[in-house]
Scaffold this active site. Structure first.
Site, short mmCIF file in Angstrom:
data_model
loop_
_atom_site.label_atom_id
_atom_site.label_comp_id
_atom_site.label_asym_id
_atom_site.label_seq_id
_atom_site.Cartn_x
_atom_site.Cartn_y
_atom_site.Cartn_z
N HIS A 175 38.83 45.33 40.66
CA HIS A 175 38.82 44.66 39.35
C HIS A 175 39.32 45.58 38.24
CE1 HIS A 175 35.04 46.35 37.53
NE2 HIS A 175 34.61 46.43 38.77
N GLU A 203 35.27 40.75 36.61
CA GLU A 203 34.25 41.05 37.63
C GLU A 203 32.92 41.36 37.00
OE1 GLU A 203 31.93 43.78 40.36
OE2 GLU A 203 32.64 44.08 38.32
#
Length: 331
Positions: A61, A194
């Protein structure tokens, strides 16, 4: 370290990952077959495999934790909401940088004892003297993150902000640049949001519909003093092969495969049993009919602080394990 320094210094608070995505795209474009973006802002790079090859998704992420302005006081101070898992103790006294380049500092209401301070007692000081001046510099809804860079610490270690998860993005970039062929139809996903609930990986996994998946993220270590939740992972002892965290019990097939590949290639590794937290793997493994999913984790100290620390030897081991995994078909 130069590329990683640029990545760390590129602000990418959740929902604002586009500048980091552009930087990554520039680094990997010559080495992949196609690059696409989806509605969530995920950067998806595909390296084609042989006809009929299984799909492998690797996810790291791009977003970092930060703050978002909620309102300005008459005196020019700014109040904010956290974006991701912030702790007041890590914010107090920190310089901060806004997406538009404005800088400031985080301070707390000093009538309180430090042990009493909660997030609502913090404020941003950007040097404004009035509400109007503050709102001429930034707007309600603007994001900022602790200002800083990455620096060498000792012989083998790097320290700095947003290792979570830019160190994993760096690992994927370096793996892509070194990858010559893959046993899979491989999708490298640099995911968004995320820190707010694995949001980018959710949509990316649904669209890709992979057969196999690996999430790359940092993991807490057990070699710090007087820890509340110690584990067996140590800085400098190799890539961490995830067994479980709060979001997933990894596929035993994938865990065994990663161990086999590490042993075969002489890559130092350790087993990660994390009692808290989660990664993109948590949503990928339940996508559609389910995905054989695991994780390669980078041991890190001081996670979600402005001084996270990783060991370059672990980083190299993670790059090597990614390449070794992609070279061999899972069975």
């Amino acid at each position: 370290m130069e590329l990683f320094r640029k990545m760390v210094e590129t602000l990418s608070v959740s929902g604002n990952e586009e500048e980091l995505a552009k930087l990554i795209e520039g680094e990997i474009a010559p080495y992949v077959d196609e690059i696409t973006y989806d509605v969530m802002g995920n950067l998806i790079a595909r390296k084609k495999g042989a006809p009929g090859a299984k799909k492998m998704m690797l996810s790291a992420h791009m977003d970092e934790i930060g703050v978002m302005v909620t309102h300005a006081e008459e005196t020019g101070y700014l109040r904010f909401a956290p974006v991701g898992g912030l702790r007041p103790v890590y914010l107090i006294g920190q310089p901060i940088l806004f997406k538009n380049g404005v800088r400031g500092v985080v301070m707390y209401e000093t009538k309180l004892q430090l042990r009493e301070v909660q997030m609502e007692h913090l404020y941003l000081d950007i040097g404004a003297q009035t509400r109007e001046e503050a709102l001429s510099m930034v707007s309600i809804g603007d994001v900022a993150a602790p200002y800083g860079t990455v620096f060498a610490c000792g012989q083998h270690r790097w320290a700095g902000k947003s290792m979570d998860d830019k160190i994993a993005c760096y690992i994927l970039v370096r793996a892509i640049q070194q990858l010559r062929q893959t046993a899979y139809d491989t999708y490298f996903v640099f995911s968004t949001q995320e820190e707010l609930g694995l949001r980018g990986a959710t949509t990316a996994a649904y669209a890709i519909d992979p057969d196999y998946a690996l999430a790359l993220d940092v993991t807490g270590v057990g070699d710090m003093p007087n820890m509340s939740a110690p584990n067996d992972v140590k800085l400098g002892k190799g890539a961490a092969i995830k067994v479980r965290d709060s979001s997933i019990i990894c596929s035993r097939q994938m865990v065994s495969f990663l161990k086999e590949r590490a042993k075969a290639a002489g890559i130092p590794y350790q087993m990660e049993v994390l009692l808290y937290g989660g990664t993109d793997a948590g949503v990928i493994h339940t996508t559609r009919e389910g995905v054989v999913t695991g994780g390669i984790s980078i041991p890190a100290r001081n996670i979600h602080s402005p001084v996270e620390m990783v060991d370059k030897r672990d980083v190299d081991a993670c790059i090597a394990l990614v390449l070794e995994t992609l070279a061999c078909e899972l069975h």
